[in-house]
Design a protein around this motif. Structure first.
Motif, PDB file in Angstrom:
ATOM      1  N   TYR A   3     -11.474  16.039  39.580  1.00 53.55           N
ATOM      2  CA  TYR A   3     -10.593  15.259  40.441  1.00 53.55           C
ATOM      3  C   TYR A   3     -10.751  13.769  40.172  1.00 53.55           C
ATOM      4  O   TYR A   3     -11.859  13.276  39.970  1.00 53.55           O
ATOM      5  N   LEU A   4      -9.627  13.064  40.229  1.00 51.25           N
ATOM      6  CA  LEU A   4      -9.595  11.604  40.187  1.00 51.25           C
ATOM      7  C   LEU A   4      -9.183  11.129  41.573  1.00 51.25           C
ATOM      8  O   LEU A   4      -8.173  11.578  42.110  1.00 51.25           O
ATOM      9  N   LEU A   5      -9.977  10.235  42.176  1.00 50.16           N
ATOM     10  CA  LEU A   5      -9.638   9.648  43.468  1.00 50.16           C
ATOM     11  C   LEU A   5      -9.317   8.176  43.257  1.00 50.16           C
ATOM     12  O   LEU A   5     -10.126   7.435  42.707  1.00 50.16           O
ATOM     13  N   LEU A   6      -8.140   7.756  43.687  1.00 49.89           N
ATOM     14  CA  LEU A   6      -7.733   6.355  43.598  1.00 49.89           C
ATOM     15  C   LEU A   6      -7.329   5.881  44.982  1.00 49.89           C
ATOM     16  O   LEU A   6      -6.290   6.279  45.510  1.00 49.89           O
ATOM     17  N   ASP A   7      -8.187   5.047  45.589  1.00 45.43           N
ATOM     18  CA  ASP A   7      -7.917   4.502  46.921  1.00 45.43           C
ATOM     19  C   ASP A   7      -8.749   3.239  47.078  1.00 45.43           C
ATOM     20  O   ASP A   7      -9.899   3.198  46.647  1.00 45.43           O
ATOM     21  N   ASP A   8      -8.180   2.208  47.677  1.00 44.66           N
ATOM     22  CA  ASP A   8      -8.931   0.972  47.874  1.00 44.66           C
ATOM     23  C   ASP A   8      -9.870   1.051  49.078  1.00 44.66           C
ATOM     24  O   ASP A   8     -10.709   0.187  49.269  1.00 44.66           O
ATOM     25  N   ASP A   9      -9.764   2.115  49.866  1.00 46.69           N
ATOM     26  CA  ASP A   9     -10.663   2.343  50.997  1.00 46.69           C
ATOM     27  C   ASP A   9     -11.918   3.048  50.472  1.00 46.69           C
ATOM     28  O   ASP A   9     -11.916   4.260  50.249  1.00 46.69           O
ATOM     29  N   ILE A  10     -12.974   2.268  50.273  1.00 40.98           N
ATOM     30  CA  ILE A  10     -14.194   2.795  49.655  1.00 40.98           C
ATOM     31  C   ILE A  10     -14.832   3.885  50.515  1.00 40.98           C
ATOM     32  O   ILE A  10     -15.276   4.911  49.997  1.00 40.98           O
ATOM     33  N   ALA A  11     -14.857   3.699  51.831  1.00 39.81           N
ATOM     34  CA  ALA A  11     -15.458   4.701  52.719  1.00 39.81           C
ATOM     35  C   ALA A  11     -14.716   6.031  52.628  1.00 39.81           C
ATOM     36  O   ALA A  11     -15.342   7.097  52.527  1.00 39.81           O
ATOM     37  N   LEU A  12     -13.389   5.980  52.630  1.00 41.29           N
ATOM     38  CA  LEU A  12     -12.596   7.202  52.508  1.00 41.29           C
ATOM     39  C   LEU A  12     -12.854   7.879  51.163  1.00 41.29           C
ATOM     40  O   LEU A  12     -13.027   9.090  51.092  1.00 41.29           O
ATOM     41  N   THR A  13     -12.887   7.088  50.115  1.00 44.00           N
ATOM     42  CA  THR A  13     -13.115   7.634  48.780  1.00 44.00           C
ATOM     43  C   THR A  13     -14.474   8.331  48.700  1.00 44.00           C
ATOM     44  O   THR A  13     -14.583   9.432  48.159  1.00 44.00           O
ATOM     45  N   GLU A  14     -15.502   7.702  49.243  1.00 45.77           N
ATOM     46  CA  GLU A  14     -16.841   8.292  49.202  1.00 45.77           C
ATOM     47  C   GLU A  14     -16.913   9.571  50.028  1.00 45.77           C
ATOM     48  O   GLU A  14     -17.502  10.558  49.604  1.00 45.77           O
ATOM     49  N   THR A  15     -16.288   9.563  51.197  1.00 45.96           N
ATOM     50  CA  THR A  15     -16.287  10.749  52.060  1.00 45.96           C
ATOM     51  C   THR A  15     -15.563  11.911  51.390  1.00 45.96           C
ATOM     52  O   THR A  15     -16.072  13.042  51.353  1.00 45.96           O
ATOM     53  N   LEU A  16     -14.385  11.655  50.848  1.00 40.60           N
ATOM     54  CA  LEU A  16     -13.616  12.695  50.170  1.00 40.60           C
ATOM     55  C   LEU A  16     -14.344  13.183  48.929  1.00 40.60           C
ATOM     56  O   LEU A  16     -14.368  14.382  48.643  1.00 40.60           O
ATOM     57  N   SER A  17     -14.973  12.279  48.221  1.00 43.54           N
ATOM     58  CA  SER A  17     -15.736  12.643  47.026  1.00 43.54           C
ATOM     59  C   SER A  17     -16.879  13.598  47.377  1.00 43.54           C
ATOM     60  O   SER A  17     -17.071  14.631  46.723  1.00 43.54           O
ATOM     61  N   ARG A  18     -17.636  13.266  48.425  1.00 44.16           N
ATOM     62  CA  ARG A  18     -18.742  14.140  48.850  1.00 44.16           C
ATOM     63  C   ARG A  18     -18.217  15.513  49.251  1.00 44.16           C
ATOM     64  O   ARG A  18     -18.803  16.539  48.906  1.00 44.16           O
ATOM     65  N   SER A  19     -17.111  15.531  49.971  1.00 44.34           N
ATOM     66  CA  SER A  19     -16.541  16.790  50.435  1.00 44.34           C
ATOM     67  C   SER A  19     -16.090  17.669  49.265  1.00 44.34           C
ATOM     68  O   SER A  19     -16.310  18.880  49.261  1.00 44.34           O
ATOM     69  N   LEU A  20     -15.454  17.058  48.274  1.00 44.37           N
ATOM     70  CA  LEU A  20     -15.019  17.825  47.091  1.00 44.37           C
ATOM     71  C   LEU A  20     -16.216  18.323  46.286  1.00 44.37           C
ATOM     72  O   LEU A  20     -16.207  19.450  45.777  1.00 44.37           O
ATOM     73  N   LYS A  21     -17.243  17.495  46.180  1.00 46.04           N
ATOM     74  CA  LYS A  21     -18.447  17.896  45.431  1.00 46.04           C
ATOM     75  C   LYS A  21     -19.148  19.064  46.113  1.00 46.04           C
ATOM     76  O   LYS A  21     -19.670  19.949  45.442  1.00 46.04           O
ATOM     77  N   LYS A  22     -19.142  19.093  47.450  1.00 46.61           N
ATOM     78  CA  LYS A  22     -19.729  20.218  48.189  1.00 46.61           C
ATOM     79  C   LYS A  22     -18.980  21.513  47.885  1.00 46.61           C
ATOM     80  O   LYS A  22     -19.539  22.591  48.009  1.00 46.61           O
ATOM     81  N   PRO A 100       0.572  12.541  54.640  1.00 44.34           N
ATOM     82  CA  PRO A 100       0.208  11.390  55.468  1.00 44.34           C
ATOM     83  C   PRO A 100      -1.275  11.446  55.826  1.00 44.34           C
ATOM     84  O   PRO A 100      -1.844  12.522  55.975  1.00 44.34           O
ATOM     85  N   LYS A 101      -1.900  10.266  55.934  1.00 44.37           N
ATOM     86  CA  LYS A 101      -3.283  10.195  56.403  1.00 44.37           C
ATOM     87  C   LYS A 101      -3.255  10.267  57.917  1.00 44.37           C
ATOM     88  O   LYS A 101      -2.290   9.834  58.532  1.00 44.37           O
ATOM     89  N   PRO A 102      -4.238  10.792  58.548  1.00 39.79           N
ATOM     90  CA  PRO A 102      -5.430  11.389  57.957  1.00 39.79           C
ATOM     91  C   PRO A 102      -5.152  12.826  57.518  1.00 39.79           C
ATOM     92  O   PRO A 102      -4.462  13.568  58.207  1.00 39.79           O
ATOM     93  N   ALA A 103      -5.690  13.176  56.385  1.00 44.14           N
ATOM     94  CA  ALA A 103      -5.593  14.545  55.880  1.00 44.14           C
ATOM     95  C   ALA A 103      -7.009  14.997  55.538  1.00 44.14           C
ATOM     96  O   ALA A 103      -7.760  14.238  54.919  1.00 44.14           O
ATOM     97  N   ASP A 104      -7.379  16.195  55.953  1.00 44.09           N
ATOM     98  CA  ASP A 104      -8.728  16.655  55.627  1.00 44.09           C
ATOM     99  C   ASP A 104      -8.754  17.257  54.225  1.00 44.09           C
ATOM    100  O   ASP A 104      -7.718  17.467  53.585  1.00 44.09           O
ATOM    101  N   THR A 105      -9.947  17.519  53.750  1.00 45.02           N
ATOM    102  CA  THR A 105     -10.132  17.990  52.374  1.00 45.02           C
ATOM    103  C   THR A 105      -9.386  19.291  52.117  1.00 45.02           C
ATOM    104  O   THR A 105      -8.773  19.460  51.061  1.00 45.02           O
ATOM    105  N   ASP A 106      -9.419  20.210  53.078  1.00 44.67           N
ATOM    106  CA  ASP A 106      -8.711  21.484  52.895  1.00 44.67           C
ATOM    107  C   ASP A 106      -7.208  21.280  52.743  1.00 44.67           C
ATOM    108  O   ASP A 106      -6.568  21.913  51.908  1.00 44.67           O
ATOM    109  N   GLU A 107      -6.626  20.390  53.551  1.00 50.07           N
ATOM    110  CA  GLU A 107      -5.197  20.095  53.434  1.00 50.07           C
ATOM    111  C   GLU A 107      -4.870  19.520  52.059  1.00 50.07           C
ATOM    112  O   GLU A 107      -3.849  19.865  51.453  1.00 50.07           O
ATOM    113  N   ILE A 108      -5.743  18.651  51.575  1.00 48.20           N
ATOM    114  CA  ILE A 108      -5.505  18.027  50.269  1.00 48.20           C
ATOM    115  C   ILE A 108      -5.591  19.063  49.154  1.00 48.20           C
ATOM    116  O   ILE A 108      -4.712  19.133  48.290  1.00 48.20           O
ATOM    117  N   ILE A 109      -6.615  19.894  49.187  1.00 49.96           N
ATOM    118  CA  ILE A 109      -6.764  20.935  48.160  1.00 49.96           C
ATOM    119  C   ILE A 109      -5.575  21.894  48.218  1.00 49.96           C
ATOM    120  O   ILE A 109      -5.002  22.259  47.189  1.00 49.96           O
TER     121      ILE A 109
END
Length: 172
Positions: A3-22, A100-109
Motif C-alpha cells: 500500500y501507498l499512503l499519501l496524506d499531509d495529515d501525519i497522525a492519520l497516515t501513521e494510524t492507518l499504516s499501523r492498522s494495515l500492517k497489523k 469521505p473521512k472519517p473512514a476506518d481501515t475495513d471500509e478502506i480495504i
C-alpha cells in the motif's frame, strides 16, 4: 499487497499504516507530491490511498502521477471535503473508489474490492445539509478560520454561523 499512503495529515497516515500492517500488509507513506515521485520510482505498489486536499497540492494530481508511473496500482481517494464534482473527477482520473473521512481501515480495504477488475462505482449524493456543512467548512478554511469574514462571505449572521459550526456535520 503493498500500500501507498499519501496524506499531509501525519497522525492519520501513521494510524492507518499501523492498522494495515497489523493486517499483514506492507505500507509506504508520503506526505506531498515530491515524496510521492521518489516513492513511485523506488517501489512498486498494488494499492494507493490518496487524500484529496493536501497543504497546497491536490490528490487529483497524485492520481494522474500514480496512473502514469504505475498503471496497475488501484487507487482509493479519501477526503474530508466530499462532493459529487470531486468524486466524479477522481473516478475519471482513475480512482476505483472515493470515500469521505472519517473512514476506518475495513471500509478502506473493502473500497478496493476486486479493484483490478473494472467494477461499477456507487457514489451516493450527499444530503443538502452535508453540502451546506462542507461549503461552510471550505469558506472558513479559505478565510483562515475567521468567523466574521466567513459570515460576511456567506451573507449570514455571525451568530447563526456559530450555531451551525457548533453542530456536528450532517450525515451524507
Amino acid at each position: 499487497m503493498h500500500y501507498l499512503l499519501l496524506d499531509d495529515d501525519i497522525a492519520l497516515t501513521e494510524t492507518l499504516s499501523r492498522s494495515l500492517k497489523k493486517r499483514g500488509q506492507t505500507v509506504s507513506s508520503c506526505h506531498n507530491l515530491t515524496e510521492l515521485e521518489a516513492l513511485l520510482s523506488e517501489v512498486q505498489f498494488n494499492r494507493a490511498i490518496v487524500d484529496l486536499k493536501m497543504a497546497h497540492e491536490s490528490g487529483l494530481d497524485a492520481i494522474a502521477r500514480i496512473q502514469m508511473r504505475q498503471p496497475a496500482c488501484a487507487i482509493v481517494m479519501l477526503t474530508g471535503y466530499a462532493s459529487i464534482v470531486t468524486a466524479v473527477e477522481a473516478i475519471k482520473r482513475g480512482a476505483v473508489q472515493y470515500l469521505p473521512k472519517p473512514a476506518d481501515t475495513d471500509e478502506i480495504i473493502n473500497a478496493f474490492g476486486d479493484s483490478l477488475a473494472t467494477e461499477k462505482i456507487d457514489i451516493a449524493p450527499p444530503s443538502v445539509e452535508r453540502l451546506e456543512w462542507e461549503h461552510i467548512q471550505r469558506i472558513l478554511h479559505e478565510l483562515d478560520g475567521n468567523i466574521s469574514a466567513t459570515a460576511r462571505a456567506l451573507n449570514m449572521h455571525r451568530r447563526t454561523l456559530q450555531r451551525k459550526l457548533s453542530k456536528n456535520p450532517a450525515k451524507s
